[in-house]
Design a protein around this motif. Structure first.
Motif, PDB file in Angstrom:
ATOM      1  N   GLY A 247      50.976  19.588   1.277  1.00  0.00           N
ATOM      2  CA  GLY A 247      50.130  19.190   0.153  1.00  0.00           C
ATOM      3  C   GLY A 247      49.210  20.337  -0.234  1.00  0.00           C
ATOM      4  O   GLY A 247      49.636  21.502  -0.304  1.00  0.00           O
ATOM      5  N   GLN A 248      47.935  20.009  -0.467  1.00  0.00           N
ATOM      6  CA  GLN A 248      46.955  21.057  -0.768  1.00  0.00           C
ATOM      7  C   GLN A 248      45.954  21.222   0.383  1.00  0.00           C
ATOM      8  O   GLN A 248      44.925  21.883   0.222  1.00  0.00           O
ATOM      9  CB  GLN A 248      46.211  20.714  -2.067  1.00  0.00           C
ATOM     10  N   ASN A 249      46.266  20.630   1.534  1.00  0.00           N
ATOM     11  CA  ASN A 249      45.305  20.677   2.651  1.00  0.00           C
ATOM     12  C   ASN A 249      44.986  22.111   3.069  1.00  0.00           C
ATOM     13  O   ASN A 249      43.826  22.476   3.256  1.00  0.00           O
ATOM     14  CB  ASN A 249      45.855  19.923   3.865  1.00  0.00           C
ATOM     15  N   SER A 251      45.833  24.949   1.391  1.00  0.00           N
ATOM     16  CA  SER A 251      45.397  25.805   0.284  1.00  0.00           C
ATOM     17  C   SER A 251      43.908  25.561   0.003  1.00  0.00           C
ATOM     18  O   SER A 251      43.198  26.484  -0.383  1.00  0.00           O
ATOM     19  CB  SER A 251      46.258  25.587  -0.970  1.00  0.00           C
ATOM     20  N   LYS A 252      43.439  24.349   0.250  1.00  0.00           N
ATOM     21  CA  LYS A 252      41.999  24.094   0.093  1.00  0.00           C
ATOM     22  C   LYS A 252      41.213  24.716   1.244  1.00  0.00           C
ATOM     23  O   LYS A 252      40.153  25.308   1.037  1.00  0.00           O
ATOM     24  CB  LYS A 252      41.725  22.593  -0.020  1.00  0.00           C
ATOM     25  N   ALA A 253      41.742  24.598   2.460  1.00  0.00           N
ATOM     26  CA  ALA A 253      41.033  25.169   3.626  1.00  0.00           C
ATOM     27  C   ALA A 253      40.923  26.684   3.512  1.00  0.00           C
ATOM     28  O   ALA A 253      39.906  27.276   3.866  1.00  0.00           O
ATOM     29  CB  ALA A 253      41.748  24.775   4.916  1.00  0.00           C
ATOM     30  N   LYS A 265      41.944  27.186 -12.992  1.00  0.00           N
ATOM     31  CA  LYS A 265      42.206  27.416 -11.570  1.00  0.00           C
ATOM     32  C   LYS A 265      42.836  26.163 -10.951  1.00  0.00           C
ATOM     33  O   LYS A 265      42.375  25.049 -11.207  1.00  0.00           O
ATOM     34  CB  LYS A 265      40.890  27.691 -10.839  1.00  0.00           C
ATOM     35  N   HIS A 266      43.864  26.379 -10.133  1.00  0.00           N
ATOM     36  CA  HIS A 266      44.486  25.266  -9.408  1.00  0.00           C
ATOM     37  C   HIS A 266      44.717  25.666  -7.962  1.00  0.00           C
ATOM     38  O   HIS A 266      44.948  26.837  -7.680  1.00  0.00           O
ATOM     39  CB  HIS A 266      45.846  24.910 -10.011  1.00  0.00           C
ATOM     40  N   HIS A 267      44.691  24.689  -7.074  1.00  0.00           N
ATOM     41  CA  HIS A 267      45.104  24.977  -5.701  1.00  0.00           C
ATOM     42  C   HIS A 267      46.614  24.932  -5.611  1.00  0.00           C
ATOM     43  O   HIS A 267      47.253  24.074  -6.234  1.00  0.00           O
ATOM     44  CB  HIS A 267      44.495  23.963  -4.730  1.00  0.00           C
ATOM     45  N   ALA A 268      47.176  25.855  -4.862  1.00  0.00           N
ATOM     46  CA  ALA A 268      48.623  25.861  -4.665  1.00  0.00           C
ATOM     47  C   ALA A 268      49.029  24.708  -3.753  1.00  0.00           C
ATOM     48  O   ALA A 268      48.197  24.096  -3.089  1.00  0.00           O
ATOM     49  CB  ALA A 268      49.059  27.192  -4.062  1.00  0.00           C
TER      50      ALA A 268
HETATM   51 ZN   LIG Z   1      42.735  22.237  -6.984  1.00  0.00          ZN
END
Ligand SMILES: [Zn+2]
Ligand SMILES: [Zn+2]
Lengths: 508, 508
Positions: A247-249, A251-253, A265-268
């Motif tokens: 998921g984005q777990n 990429s957010k960390a 801007k987006h998280h991968a």
């Molecule tokens: Zn995002």
């Protein structure tokens, strides 16, 4: 007088399966324990097998667009702390580097010195350290997808270890990818799941069930974990490869962000997937018998071993020359797109010891060649998938003409044999008491039973019976075991609705 | 207005060599530093280069009878303590594992816990841990020679690091062998020395001087260390590979003993030898120019890059199809025994940026193909060993017929160019004042001068001039630089007799 053992490995599988496993590893000279707690030494025969596995997998990864790279062995403690579930999963079993030199302790020995400001963890897996690089590499949607694989050693401080199956240090590959959309990351996760299944079945000759792990068995930090599950000859399951949708777990960390075509801007979305030297344990336990290792030809370090029998020959050099010529001719033949791999064993040891040595090492085809075989222009052949006593003379040219087909037949026989074994030891179960009875004591194989999806129910079964849900199978994945499609029904523990049957088993 | 730079890399070699090096590595996308002190990330283009080096070396090792294996990452402190010189050499710069888990520190973070009874060192080299296995594997003279190689990561806690040249963690291979006799071990040491020289010259196109290290520059614990020494474009030497004769030092420390044909116990004679990712630094500094990396074709991840020029084409798809067909045709051509490696770069970025990107990545042959080239059934070609402005049209079939020879010519040109550079920057020196003048300030290359063999004399020169003895050259190794054989003479520092000239230089 001691009775001669009927088989080369003692104890047999039936007598003591775990001990049999250790003895097969030892007799095939695959690996051994070291003085470093939990760390193994992979010996040349075992490493050559791993190299063959690597070569096939590496090509599959490259054919699906991945590139290899290499990232640091050490992970700063602060990185691990960034993803709560991840650190929870790995903190309890990691090697921690705290100093960067040794100095005299004043008693003739050495003590750690030069304490680090921040401890470093020897990588148990590399999501965090690779994520840190990805965060630098990704700026725009044009930089995605990032499709990276790493071949590396990793360390997980296991307390109870077994060669290949569970060791403190092991070798593996870890794929790490980042994508612009959720769907692309899901597709990647599924694609690598399929690559692993193909490798297991087409190269290891090890049938596997593809499916998803239940929630409580997922990789720490993953949104979804897909696995391939194989049945060993003691009827326990072995998880042989996993592909994670993260998921984005992560990429957010780790801050993996890109500017999209929308200028926002987006998280991968990321994935990771890995197989390890554990596969060697799976290969051993799928095919080997009470005479030792049996290697699937596609991965065998040697396809054919030639043993010249010269001790009674009038002209030993002529027999040896005949064998050498045969070895050269064999190398001109291809099997599975590669030249046949031949060992010519001319060591000066007893014939029986030599033959049994190669039986225990699992080489698919053994040739014994003496003066009479030479006179007949023939070879004396044995197949490792048949009894050691089944040997037969074959004309030399006929052997050369058919050896590639023979290897293909051995590969196929091993796969079919393993599939039959799995079918014979899988059972559709529709009631709790039958389920409990199936797994009583040492018994049981794969149970195909309905479950309502409740993690607490699954954990209770695990506590009571040491049986776990191996996977929630993909559509079609167990149709052959069910004799039809996997249809909805009722949980055998709660009576609640269940979407499909799941696979239960004791496991490694 | 800022003036456009004349070259792709800034600063140039002449302006600031160390900075130029860093910029070449960055511009070619080979590697980058990580947040872990001293540890690098090897990016896909750099790792593909390493994989090609590995493939060639691995074949050379196997062709000389060696087998790969794998040994533990960790070395017990007590092992290191067994060889006095060895521990002295490595204790000051090693990563020490002291704990096997992390636990909550009560402030929301983690702290090391589970202290180990005995600290473990992350291997800086594996003589001790492999020696422990050899001690188990060797019983009789029949078990010898043992010829083993390991591909692995190692850690040496360097304080000042530079990508590839000196990093805390690096990748390498380490050969370890054990023999029944001193002569066999000496022969093995010499053989692998020769393998390294052949690899450097025939594959990296990097001329090297083969020789022995003076006593004070030997590997810690070795009886003799042989090395290959290359000249970088800043005229400094780079030690590019070493082969060590270890005598019986390590077999005595680790107990590698065998029963001889004489029924007596004997200690084995051992060797070790290694090359590392440092070779990539040597390759860069031997060939690259002020426009970036130049790759010797035999090791290049891509031999040919095809760039379709479609933005002005009437029928962009036709140009692309023409390029795709050419790529397929190229893959049918072999160079150095392998299919030509082709990149087709159809990314949607500016033509100039694209072309310069591949110049900086060092690909041997670049093709730009637009509508007119297609109409002429030709390609527009540039060679990386020539100026970026030297481009020429070539008929498509002619190109296919000659591409293999062109790559061979580039490989040869790079080697000859490097040899000429080395010859121009090597000097026979017969007097101390001339020696000192030669190396004054930033100056100097290789000085070929007599030395009486006294370590103290050599150490004094090192302190005064930062110049070291790179090697005591093998017979014939510097005859081309001397214009004749290396004959006896008098030490230029002491006037004492000297058996032969040795090679002096500043070094990495
Ligand atoms: Zn995002
Ligand atoms: Zn001795």
């Amino acid at each position: 007088m001691a009775k001669a053992p009927k088989n080369a490995i003692s104890p047999t599988r039936a007598e003591d399966y775990p001990q049999w496993y250790q003895q097969v590893v030892r007799a095939a000279d695959l690996a051994e324990t070291s003085d470093v707690r939990g760390c193994m030494v992979i010996k040349p025969w075992g490493y050559a097998l791993w190299e063959n596995m690597q070569a096939v997998l590496d090509k599959m990864f490259k054919d699906t667009g991945h590139k290899n790279a290499y990232f640091p062995l050490f992970i700063p403690k602060s990185y691990l702390e960034k993803e709560a579930e991840h650190v929870e999963g790995f903190a309890k079993e990691c090697a921690v580097v705290t100093h960067h030199r040794l100095e005299a302790d004043g008693e003739g020995g050495l003590k750690p010195a030069g304490e680090l400001e921040e401890p470093l963890v020897v990588r148990p897996t590399s999501e965090m350290i690779i994520g840190a690089s990805f965060a630098k590499w990704v700026e725009s949607y044009r930089d995605l997808p990032l499709l990276i694989n790493q071949w590396a050693n990793v360390v997980r401080w296991e307390m109870r270890t077994r060669l290949f199956l569970r060791t403190a240090e092991f070798l593996w590959q870890e794929g790490h990818t980042a994508h612009a959309t959720e769907q692309e990351a899901l597709d990647e996760t599924a694609q690598m799941h399929e690559v692993y299944a193909r490798f297991a079945e087409d190269f290891m000759a090890m049938p596997v069930i593809k499916g998803a792990k239940p929630e409580h068995e997922r990789f720490p930090g993953a949104v979804d974990t897909l696995s391939i599950e194989a049945m060993m000859q003691d009827k326990k399951a072995l998880q042989a490869g996993t592909s994670h949708f993260l998921g984005q777990n992560f990429s957010k960390a780790m801050g993996i962000e890109y500017q999209g075509e929308d200028k926002q801007k987006h998280h991968a979305w990321t994935t990771s997937w890995g197989v390890s030297t554990r596969l060697i344990g799976g290969l051993i336990m799928t095919h080997s018998d009470d005479d030792g290792l049996i290697l699937p030809p596609k991965l065998a370090p040697a396809h054919v071993v030639i043993m010249p029998i010269t001790f009674k020959a009038d002209d030993p050099d002529a027999v040896l020359a005949y064998c050498e010529k045969l070895a050269e001719d064999l190398k001109q033949v291809t099997y599975d797109g590669q030249p046949i791999r031949v060992e010519l064993d001319n060591r000066d040891i007893r014939g029986g010891e030599k033959t049994w040595g190669w039986v225990k090492k699992g080489v698919p085809i053994r040739l014994e060649i003496g003066q009479r075989d030479m006179a007949d222009d023939s070879v004396f052949m044995a197949r490792r998938d048949q009894s050691p006593k089944d040997k037969a003379g074959v004309g030399r040219q006929e052997f050369l003409d058919t050896v590639s087909d023979t290897l293909a037949d051995i590969q196929n026989t091993l796969f079919e044999r393993a599939k039959t074994f799995r079918a014979e030891n899988s059972r559709v179960i529709n009631a709790r008491d039958k389920f409990e009875n199936y797994f009583k004591g040492d018994k049981g194989g794969f149970a195909l039973a309905h479950w309502n999806g409740d993690v607490e129910v699954a954990k209770k079964i695990q506590d009571d019976l040491a049986v776990t849900i191996r996977c929630i199978p993909d559509d079609g994945a167990i149709d052959d075991l069910l004799g039809g499609p996997n249809e909805p029904g009722k949980c055998i523990f709660t009576g609640e609705p269940s979407e499909k049957r799941v696979v239960w088993s004791k496991a490694y």
